[in-house]
Write a protein that holds these residues in place. Structure first.
Motif, PDB file in Angstrom:
ATOM      1  N   HIS A   1       0.829  -1.222   0.000  1.00  0.00           N
ATOM      2  CA  HIS A   1       0.000   0.000   0.000  1.00  0.00           C
ATOM      3  C   HIS A   1       0.859   1.267   0.000  1.00  0.00           C
ATOM      4  O   HIS A   1       0.381   2.347  -0.307  1.00  0.00           O
ATOM      5  CB  HIS A   1      -0.895   0.007   1.231  1.00  0.00           C
ATOM      6  CG  HIS A   1      -0.140   0.152   2.520  1.00  0.00           C
ATOM      7  ND1 HIS A   1       0.691  -0.842   3.015  1.00  0.00           N
ATOM      8  CD2 HIS A   1      -0.032   1.183   3.387  1.00  0.00           C
ATOM      9  CE1 HIS A   1       1.249  -0.428   4.129  1.00  0.00           C
ATOM     10  NE2 HIS A   1       0.830   0.790   4.377  1.00  0.00           N
TER      11      HIS A   1
ATOM     12  N   THR B   1      12.856   3.448   6.485  1.00  0.00           N
ATOM     13  CA  THR B   1      12.109   2.240   6.129  1.00  0.00           C
ATOM     14  C   THR B   1      12.492   1.123   7.085  1.00  0.00           C
ATOM     15  O   THR B   1      13.575   1.142   7.671  1.00  0.00           O
ATOM     16  CB  THR B   1      12.347   1.823   4.655  1.00  0.00           C
ATOM     17  OG1 THR B   1      11.334   0.918   4.228  1.00  0.00           O
ATOM     18  CG2 THR B   1      13.708   1.198   4.470  1.00  0.00           C
ATOM     19  N   GLY B   2      11.590   0.204   7.280  1.00  0.00           N
ATOM     20  CA  GLY B   2      11.878  -0.941   8.154  1.00  0.00           C
ATOM     21  C   GLY B   2      11.729  -2.199   7.323  1.00  0.00           C
ATOM     22  O   GLY B   2      12.688  -2.889   7.018  1.00  0.00           O
ATOM     23  N   ALA B   3      10.496  -2.418   6.847  1.00  0.00           N
ATOM     24  CA  ALA B   3      10.229  -3.607   6.012  1.00  0.00           C
ATOM     25  C   ALA B   3      10.805  -3.411   4.615  1.00  0.00           C
ATOM     26  O   ALA B   3      10.943  -4.355   3.849  1.00  0.00           O
ATOM     27  CB  ALA B   3       8.729  -3.859   5.923  1.00  0.00           C
TER      28      ALA B   3
ATOM     29  N   GLN C   1       9.371  -1.829   2.233  1.00  0.00           N
ATOM     30  CA  GLN C   1       8.309  -1.552   1.250  1.00  0.00           C
ATOM     31  C   GLN C   1       8.166  -0.047   1.025  1.00  0.00           C
ATOM     32  O   GLN C   1       8.011   0.411  -0.091  1.00  0.00           O
ATOM     33  CB  GLN C   1       6.967  -2.133   1.721  1.00  0.00           C
ATOM     34  CG  GLN C   1       6.880  -3.645   1.677  1.00  0.00           C
ATOM     35  CD  GLN C   1       7.126  -4.190   0.274  1.00  0.00           C
ATOM     36  OE1 GLN C   1       7.955  -5.068   0.097  1.00  0.00           O
ATOM     37  NE2 GLN C   1       6.438  -3.637  -0.692  1.00  0.00           N
ATOM     38  N   HIS C   2       8.236   0.719   2.127  1.00  0.00           N
ATOM     39  CA  HIS C   2       8.119   2.177   1.966  1.00  0.00           C
ATOM     40  C   HIS C   2       9.330   2.692   1.195  1.00  0.00           C
ATOM     41  O   HIS C   2       9.201   3.536   0.308  1.00  0.00           O
ATOM     42  CB  HIS C   2       8.032   2.866   3.332  1.00  0.00           C
ATOM     43  CG  HIS C   2       7.986   4.354   3.235  1.00  0.00           C
ATOM     44  ND1 HIS C   2       6.973   5.012   2.570  1.00  0.00           N
ATOM     45  CD2 HIS C   2       8.845   5.306   3.673  1.00  0.00           C
ATOM     46  CE1 HIS C   2       7.194   6.309   2.617  1.00  0.00           C
ATOM     47  NE2 HIS C   2       8.327   6.522   3.281  1.00  0.00           N
TER      48      HIS C   2
ATOM     49  N   SER D   1       4.429   6.550   7.191  1.00  0.00           N
ATOM     50  CA  SER D   1       3.161   6.104   7.771  1.00  0.00           C
ATOM     51  C   SER D   1       2.385   7.317   8.287  1.00  0.00           C
ATOM     52  O   SER D   1       2.815   8.447   8.106  1.00  0.00           O
ATOM     53  CB  SER D   1       3.430   5.107   8.921  1.00  0.00           C
ATOM     54  OG  SER D   1       2.201   4.550   9.341  1.00  0.00           O
TER      55      SER D   1
ATOM     56  N   GLY E   1       1.044  -0.845  12.185  1.00  0.00           N
ATOM     57  CA  GLY E   1       2.437  -0.572  12.596  1.00  0.00           C
ATOM     58  C   GLY E   1       2.444   0.897  12.968  1.00  0.00           C
ATOM     59  O   GLY E   1       2.112   1.286  14.073  1.00  0.00           O
TER      60      GLY E   1
ATOM     61  N   GLY F   1       0.326   2.661  11.169  1.00  0.00           N
ATOM     62  CA  GLY F   1      -1.119   2.766  11.017  1.00  0.00           C
ATOM     63  C   GLY F   1      -1.628   3.248   9.674  1.00  0.00           C
ATOM     64  O   GLY F   1      -2.819   3.523   9.524  1.00  0.00           O
ATOM     65  N   SER F   2      -0.777   3.321   8.642  1.00  0.00           N
ATOM     66  CA  SER F   2      -1.231   3.918   7.369  1.00  0.00           C
ATOM     67  C   SER F   2      -2.151   3.012   6.575  1.00  0.00           C
ATOM     68  O   SER F   2      -3.186   3.467   6.065  1.00  0.00           O
ATOM     69  CB  SER F   2      -0.037   4.333   6.501  1.00  0.00           C
ATOM     70  OG  SER F   2       0.731   3.232   6.096  1.00  0.00           O
ATOM     71  N   ASN F   3      -1.843   1.707   6.475  1.00  0.00           N
ATOM     72  CA  ASN F   3      -2.756   0.869   5.678  1.00  0.00           C
ATOM     73  C   ASN F   3      -4.089   0.737   6.392  1.00  0.00           C
ATOM     74  O   ASN F   3      -5.151   0.701   5.747  1.00  0.00           O
ATOM     75  CB  ASN F   3      -2.110  -0.494   5.360  1.00  0.00           C
ATOM     76  CG  ASN F   3      -2.379  -1.567   6.393  1.00  0.00           C
ATOM     77  OD1 ASN F   3      -3.375  -2.271   6.309  1.00  0.00           O
ATOM     78  ND2 ASN F   3      -1.521  -1.672   7.377  1.00  0.00           N
TER      79      ASN F   3
ATOM     80  N   SER G   1      -2.141  -5.694   3.042  1.00  0.00           N
ATOM     81  CA  SER G   1      -1.329  -4.500   2.799  1.00  0.00           C
ATOM     82  C   SER G   1      -0.111  -4.758   1.913  1.00  0.00           C
ATOM     83  O   SER G   1       0.361  -3.837   1.240  1.00  0.00           O
ATOM     84  CB  SER G   1      -0.866  -3.911   4.130  1.00  0.00           C
ATOM     85  OG  SER G   1      -0.222  -4.905   4.907  1.00  0.00           O
TER      86      SER G   1
END
Ligand SMILES: Cc1ncc(COP(=O)(O)O)c(/C=N/[C@H](C(=O)O)[C@@H](O)C(C)C)c1O
Length: 388
Positions: free
Chosen positions: A81, A105-107, A109-110, A185, A227, A229-231, A371
């Motif tokens: 997302h 970024t952590g995962a 994806q961002h 996020s 996380g 909270g964005s998705n 997500s």
């Protein structure tokens, strides 16, 4: 920029001036027909929106309870997302005459989504990432590099997400004129939680219309992992006024709530200030953020978006948890009943939805925000959890 008592901007004066500039610029373009047209076109032709709404018939029949549906944000270009708000932030930066986009970024994806959006609008991109996450999310690090982004290793603190945010904020403060901090996020000082939510709410707008068109009604329950909270805000926003729709946010209870190896901010935290905003926070007696943990890199953040804190206090959303083990089991269960490998973050929502479905009648429905996809996680999952 407040959500009840939460949100606001607790930053040094020089940054406040810059945030005010971003707020003005955002309010100017958010309804500008040219901006909306450009963003809508990219959402359709580049991201591939609208994302599909999929009925998990096999999984629902196997559980024997409520019908489970997925909003397929995993099918977006870049695999999650995050691209929804990164595109908006990149177009905003371009309009503001910025030269570079920076973020944490952590995962990963961002980071991938921002690197992608930066290329599209012709901006440079610096991504701050804890070395633990760099190790764990290798495919996304490689992708960011191929996209031409500078991945900057963060070695301080727990070398994960919170430290990456600290490092990115410091870099932003050093030069807030030519750079835009494209936060990952619905967190940070105003206007970020509002802006990221606005860019993400397309998820729920689409899902609500798709569900009504296909089934002539609204889902009984909607579920998303939380996380920052964005998705979750992306899915929830369009349904907040629909009182018949029960809303569930799922945080990671990791290895257990009792021993601190979790990131269940809304379950065990209390109001505090972190990264320039006020919200629920897992904190020590001095108000310093506690170290957090989750099997999912995208969820191990001690804070949470301020709008979630308000939604918890007014009891419009029920915040629950899912642990590492049940989450990994859900990841394999979805893969082996529906042929969809979810991101570990998203699998937290699937785990909770599977438990919720069991005790509900077949006529009821649960819509999950999927997500992201699990491509980034496959080696980690097989190495650490075997083939199950
Ligand atoms: C597939 C997927 N699902 C959920 C999340 C949790 O982030 P939110 O949706 O903002 O709660 C994430 C978070 N990922 C971020 C990242 O990729 O950098 C995260 O690690 C940080 C931006 C917070 C994710 O990748």
């Amino acid at each position: 920029g407040y959500f009840g008592d939460y949100g606001g901007s607790f930053v040094p004066p020089e940054l406040q001036a810059i945030l005010d500039e971003i707020t003005v610029a955002y309010n100017e373009i958010k309804d500008d027909p040219a901006f909306v047209a450009e963003l809508t076109t990219l959402m359709k032709d580049f991201v591939g929106r609208p994302s599909a709404l999929f009925h998990c018939k096999n999984l629902s029949d196997k559980i024997g309870g409520a019908q489970i549906y997925l909003k397929r944000e995993d099918l977006n270009h870049t695999g999650a997302h995050k691209i929804n708000h990164c595109l908006g932030e990149a177009l905003l930066a371009k309009r503001m005459g910025k030269k570079k986009l920076i973020a944490e970024t952590g995962a990963g994806q961002h980071g991938v989504a921002l690197a992608t959006a930066a290329v599209l609008v012709g901006l440079e991109c610096d991504i701050y990432m804890g070395i633990i996450d760099i190790e764990k999310e290798k495919p996304n690090v490689t992708r960011m590099k191929i996209l031409g982004a500078n991945v900057i290793p963060v070695t301080r603190g727990t070398q994960t997400l919170k430290d990456a945010v600290d490092a990115a904020f410091e870099a932003y403060l050093a030069d807030p004129v030519t750079q835009l901090y494209a936060i990952g996020s619905v967190v940070g000082p105003h206007p970020f939680p509002m802006m990221v939510r606005d860019f993400q709410k397309i998820i729920g707008i689409e899902a609500r219309a798709q569900f009504q068109e296909k089934y002539g009604t609204l889902p009984n329950h909607i579920v998303a992992c939380v996380g920052g909270g964005s998705n979750a805000m992306g899915l929830f926003t369009a349904f907040l006024e629909d009182k018949s729709v029960k809303i569930h946010g799922v945080e990671p209870s990791g290895k257990g709530l009792e021993d601190g190896k979790h990131a269940a901010t809304l379950t065990l935290g209390k109001p505090g200030t972190l990264h320039g905003f006020k919200s629920y926070l897992l904190q020590d007696d001095a108000g310093e953020p506690l170290p957090v943990y989750s099997v999912a890199s995208g969820l191990d953040y001690p804070g949470v978006g301020p709008q979630h804190s308000l939604l918890k206090d007014i009891e419009r959303v029920e915040y629950v948890t899912a642990g590492d083990e049940e989450t990994i089991d859900a990841l394999f269960e979805l893969s082996r009943t529906e042929g969809i490998i979810p991101a570990i973050e998203s699998a937290h929502a699937v785990a909770y939805a599977m438990t919720l479905a069991k005790d509900l009648p077949k006529e009821e429905s649960i819509l999950i925000n999927l997500s992201g996809r699990g491509d980034k996680d496959i080696d980690f999952v097989v190495e650490n959890y075997g083939k199950k």
